[in-house]
Design an enzyme around this catalytic site. Structure first.
Site, PDB file in Angstrom:
ATOM      1  N   HIS A  67      -3.656  -2.849 -10.891  1.00  0.00           N
ATOM      2  CA  HIS A  67      -3.410  -2.209  -9.551  1.00  0.00           C
ATOM      3  C   HIS A  67      -1.968  -1.441  -9.625  1.00  0.00           C
ATOM      4  CE1 HIS A  67      -6.475  -4.165  -7.535  1.00  0.00           C
ATOM      5  NE2 HIS A  67      -7.187  -3.788  -8.158  1.00  0.00           N
ATOM      6  N   GLU A  91       0.448  -1.345  -7.716  1.00  0.00           N
ATOM      7  CA  GLU A  91       2.047  -2.709  -7.745  1.00  0.00           C
ATOM      8  C   GLU A  91       1.836  -3.674  -8.335  1.00  0.00           C
ATOM      9  OE1 GLU A  91      -1.671  -2.178  -5.806  1.00  0.00           O
ATOM     10  OE2 GLU A  91      -1.511  -2.724  -4.237  1.00  0.00           O
ATOM     11  N   CYS A 100      -3.990  -5.991  -2.093  1.00  0.00           N
ATOM     12  CA  CYS A 100      -5.867  -6.655  -2.113  1.00  0.00           C
ATOM     13  C   CYS A 100      -5.135  -8.623  -2.001  1.00  0.00           C
ATOM     14  CB  CYS A 100      -6.489  -6.671  -3.662  1.00  0.00           C
ATOM     15  SG  CYS A 100      -5.779  -6.763  -4.566  1.00  0.00           S
ATOM     16  N   CYS A 126      -3.025  -9.248  -5.095  1.00  0.00           N
ATOM     17  CA  CYS A 126      -1.827  -8.118  -5.492  1.00  0.00           C
ATOM     18  C   CYS A 126      -0.937  -8.829  -4.050  1.00  0.00           C
ATOM     19  CB  CYS A 126      -1.965  -7.135  -5.155  1.00  0.00           C
ATOM     20  SG  CYS A 126      -2.294  -6.238  -6.226  1.00  0.00           S
TER      21      CYS A 126
END
Lengths: 154, 154
Positions: B56, B58, B86, B89
């Site tokens: 992801h 992040e 999420c 993260c």
């Protein structure tokens, strides 16, 4: 029921955790098994070595397994890890679609599966793996306790 | 209060998300700013490209920033991201000790900050960043909506 493959994988994970401790990392080790029970990847905590706070054993093992299998989905795979996964790793288990998680020691302070946010139990959770906790619990907990006791004694 | 540094970082994150969409990845972009407001890293979603369900924006941005800063702790840093993080993260934000999180669109289905497990609100959470949600919310949400609409049309 814990199969022979899983028991062997937990021994490998405990050995990887021991190696982490020798390198000054929090002793956690993880193994990914494929649907046939064969070892796909083994990893240990490498947070300090890689300057990467996300370099937990589980995340490294799942990332390596996915590259090896050529897919970001670990369908049918089992993650075997010496410590209850944290919320970050529990979230990653969902994203990787790991089918089963077997862990050793429970982690009331940092865990995200049986403690804290209990990531898999949220109604919004898109994938719920089978979870078996407490395999070789005492040895896994002892590794961590010994590591932190030595750290405190400096 | 949103400072100029943060506004510029969100524009960079939106641009990175656009690039993700062009590469067939879910359009999410992220930027890490240091305590002085300077850009340390920029990343976009790369799940499909890297066969890595944890890739992801992040997580990639924080990992890159930590390597650049030579420490697994992003003390004083701000993570600017186009979508609510999420649970994975959010957990990583805790481990990296990010001081502040600014996000664009809210994510009722997949979010882990204002939705789902609300990772930072758990009593066991060791580090609670400042959180500002909804910056450039409409543009960030539109990027995602457009991407998924095109995907469905195949």
């Amino acid at each position: 029921m814990i199969q022979a493959d899983t028991s062997r994988a937990m021994q490998m994970a405990l050995d990887a955790a021991d190696e982490a401790a020798r390198q000054g990392e929090v002793p956690v080790g993880a193994v990914v098994l494929d649907a046939a029970g064969d070892v796909v990847s083994v990893a240990r905590n490498r947070v300090e070595e890689l300057y990467d706070a996300s370099a937990h054993a589980e995340l490294l093992a799942m990332r390596a397994a996915a590259v090896k299998l050529g897919s970001p989905r670990l369908t049918g795979c089992t993650l075997v890890v010496t410590l209850e996964p944290c919320p970050m790793c529990a979230g990653a288990i969902v994203h990787f679609r790991c089918e089963r998680v077997v862990f050793g020691a429970y982690d009331p302070k940092g865990g995200g599966v049986e403690h804290g946010p209990r990531v898999f139990e949220r109604p919004t959770c898109l994938h719920r793996p089978e979870v078996i906790g407490g395999l070789r619990e005492r040895e896994a907990a002892l590794q961590l306790r010994t590591f932190f006791q030595r750290l405190r004694k400096g």
